[in-house]
Write an enzyme that holds these catalytic residues in place. Structure first.
Site, short mmCIF file in Angstrom:
data_model
loop_
_atom_site.label_atom_id
_atom_site.label_comp_id
_atom_site.label_asym_id
_atom_site.label_seq_id
_atom_site.Cartn_x
_atom_site.Cartn_y
_atom_site.Cartn_z
CG ASN A 156 -4.01 -14.12 28.88
OD1 ASN A 156 -4.51 -15.22 29.06
ND2 ASN A 156 -3.03 -13.67 29.64
CD GLN A 186 -6.73 -10.42 26.40
OE1 GLN A 186 -6.79 -9.71 25.40
NE2 GLN A 186 -5.99 -10.07 27.45
CB SER A 206 -11.50 -6.48 31.57
OG SER A 206 -10.67 -5.47 32.09
CG HIS A 208 -7.62 -2.63 31.64
ND1 HIS A 208 -6.32 -2.96 31.36
CD2 HIS A 208 -8.08 -3.61 32.45
CE1 HIS A 208 -6.01 -4.09 31.98
NE2 HIS A 208 -7.06 -4.50 32.65
CB THR A 244 -20.50 4.65 45.68
OG1 THR A 244 -21.03 4.81 46.99
CG2 THR A 244 -21.07 5.72 44.76
CB CYS A 330 -0.90 -10.87 34.91
SG CYS A 330 -2.14 -9.74 34.30
N1 PLP Z 1 -8.72 -12.67 32.20
C1 PLP Z 1 -7.95 -12.56 31.11
C2 PLP Z 1 -8.02 -13.60 30.03
C3 PLP Z 1 -7.06 -11.48 30.98
O1 PLP Z 1 -6.28 -11.38 29.90
C4 PLP Z 1 -7.01 -10.52 32.03
C5 PLP Z 1 -6.04 -9.41 31.96
O2 PLP Z 1 -4.97 -9.53 31.39
C6 PLP Z 1 -7.86 -10.67 33.13
C7 PLP Z 1 -8.69 -11.76 33.18
C8 PLP Z 1 -7.85 -9.70 34.26
O3 PLP Z 1 -8.54 -8.53 33.89
P1 PLP Z 1 -8.44 -7.22 34.82
O4 PLP Z 1 -7.15 -6.58 34.51
O5 PLP Z 1 -9.63 -6.38 34.40
O6 PLP Z 1 -8.56 -7.67 36.22
#
Ligand code: PLP
Length: 384
Positions: A156, A186, A206, A208, A244, A330
């Site tokens: 990422n 990613q 994921s 989003h 749910t 993050c």
């Molecule tokens: N794994 C990777 C490689 C990511 O880039 C991300 C989010 O940046 C996640 C996991 C976490 O995803 P989520 O935001 O859906 O918890």
């Protein structure tokens, strides 16, 4: 292409994406019209249940797996946690050694750190001199006590696409009992990739990162692989993730996949052209050095701007209407463990920016970024 009206240049699609119109519409319909509880026995409930089933079929087809093997969760972080903690809890005889890489997302490194505290022997493999991983590194690290390996499909922060298919084959050759988890957040849907071909035991995605709202993920669990739930309750998602189902978010995730997949090829070549343009522009700025190893995905690029700390340049660019990230969203400003693992100096890591493209990125966004970098370099005070 439709766009949400933001006039700034958003270049942080790896942090999150805007919700596409198709996903927003599916979400709204599931909130207004099809609002039933999928567990209810009357028509409204069955309609909601049908939406969840159809969404599962859509995602399963897109990922190349059986729909019975796919479970909806609240995020990829949750998928990773269920995959890692749940598979180890259900398979205590497989051993106490678990292996991952130094460049994983916190949603894998966090569970590994916790498991280390709980007595697991944890191994964090360093990237090779090319910034990637070779299958032999995993072959050599796996032994007959290795319960699990977890490796990401695409990094990422720098965009490297790891050879997960070869890694999986190598691990199976060494120890067929070792479980293999892929964090595909990613790369899934954005790149040609198939669970059928790669054959992992567990895989996380994921919503989003793919134009669906935040708060929905999915976990693939290969048929026959035992996973204990982390939560207990009403037994939804076959007890793997009770609670749910979020029908609106699940419906939106499927709508986003249906919207994105037919464009995958075209978008990939657009991203290649855009990245080519980005590289050309960056080359003209002597203070810039690219940190992404060669051969990564065309939609994630990491580079450093000599002498200007990431956050300073990030906010300067923001003032010029350009949104980029400093390493991983993050990590919130902490030094990037990925750039560290790639052997970059502190000075390089402290000045790193990540630019990531998405469906609405245009050439003008890149021009704006390059102009912003130049202006920043001439007006901000440099640290060295
Ligand atoms: N794994 C990777 C490689 C990511 O880039 C991300 C989010 O940046 C996640 C996991 C976490 O995803 P989520 O935001 O859906 O918890």
């Amino acid at each position: 292409m439709e766009w949400n009206g933001l006039t700034e240049s958003y270049l942080d699609y790896s942090a999150t994406t805007p919700v596409c119109a198709a996903a927003a519409e599916a979400c709204l319909d599931a909130m207004n019209r099809d609002f039933g509880n999928p567990s209810s026995l009357y028509r409204l409930g069955m309609e909601a249940e049908n939406i969840v089933s159809a969404a599962r079929r859509t995602l399963a087809k897109a990922l190349g797996c059986e729909e019975q093997s796919l479970f909806f969760t609240g995020s990829a972080t949750e998928s990773n946690n269920i995959a890692i903690f749940g598979s180890l809890a259900a398979n205590p005889r497989k051993g106490k050694r678990i292996i991952t890489t130094m460049v994983e997302h916190a949603a894998v490194l966090g569970p590994f750190a916790e498991l280390q505290k709980r007595g697991y022997e944890t191994v964090f493999l360093a990237p090779d001199e090319t910034g990637s991983y070779r299958a032999e590194q995993f072959f050599d690290a796996v032994d007959d006590r290795t319960a699990l390996i977890s490796v990401m499909l695409v990094n990422n922060e720098v965009g490297t696409r790891y050879p997960v298919e070869e890694i999986i084959r190598a691990v199976r050759r060494k120890n067929p009992d070792t479980l293999i988890h892929i964090d595909a957040v990613q790369g899934a849907f954005k790149l040609p990739f198939s669970i059928r071909t790669a054959a992992p035991d567990l895989l996380s995605v994921s919503g989003h990162k793919l134009y669906a709202p935040k708060g929905v993920g999915a976990l693939y669990i290969r048929k026959g692989v035992k996973v204990s739930p982390l939560l207990f309750g009403g037994g939804q998602e076959k007890g793997i993730r009770p609670g749910t189902e979020s029908v609106p978010l699940i419906a939106a995730f499927a709508a986003a996949v249906n919207w994105y997949l037919p464009q995958q090829k075209e978008l990939l070549s657009r991203f290649e052209a855009l990245q080519g343009e980005l590289f050309r522009r960056l080359e003209e700025i002597p203070e810039v050095s690219v940190n992404s190893p060669a051969g990564g995905v065309p939609y994630i690029t990491n580079f450093s701007v000599k002498g200007i700390r990431s956050e300073i340049m990030l906010h300067f660019l923001e003032s010029r209407g350009v949104f980029v990230s400093s390493g991983s969203a993050c990590a919130k400003g902490a030094k990037s463990h990925v750039l560290d693992a790639l052997g970059l100096s502190d000075a390089r890591a402290d000045t790193a920016l990540r630019v990531s493209f998405g469906a609405y990125t245009e050439r003008e966004d890149i021009a704006r970024l390059a102009d912003g970098l130049r202006e920043g370099l001439s007006s901000l005070i440099r640290t060295n």
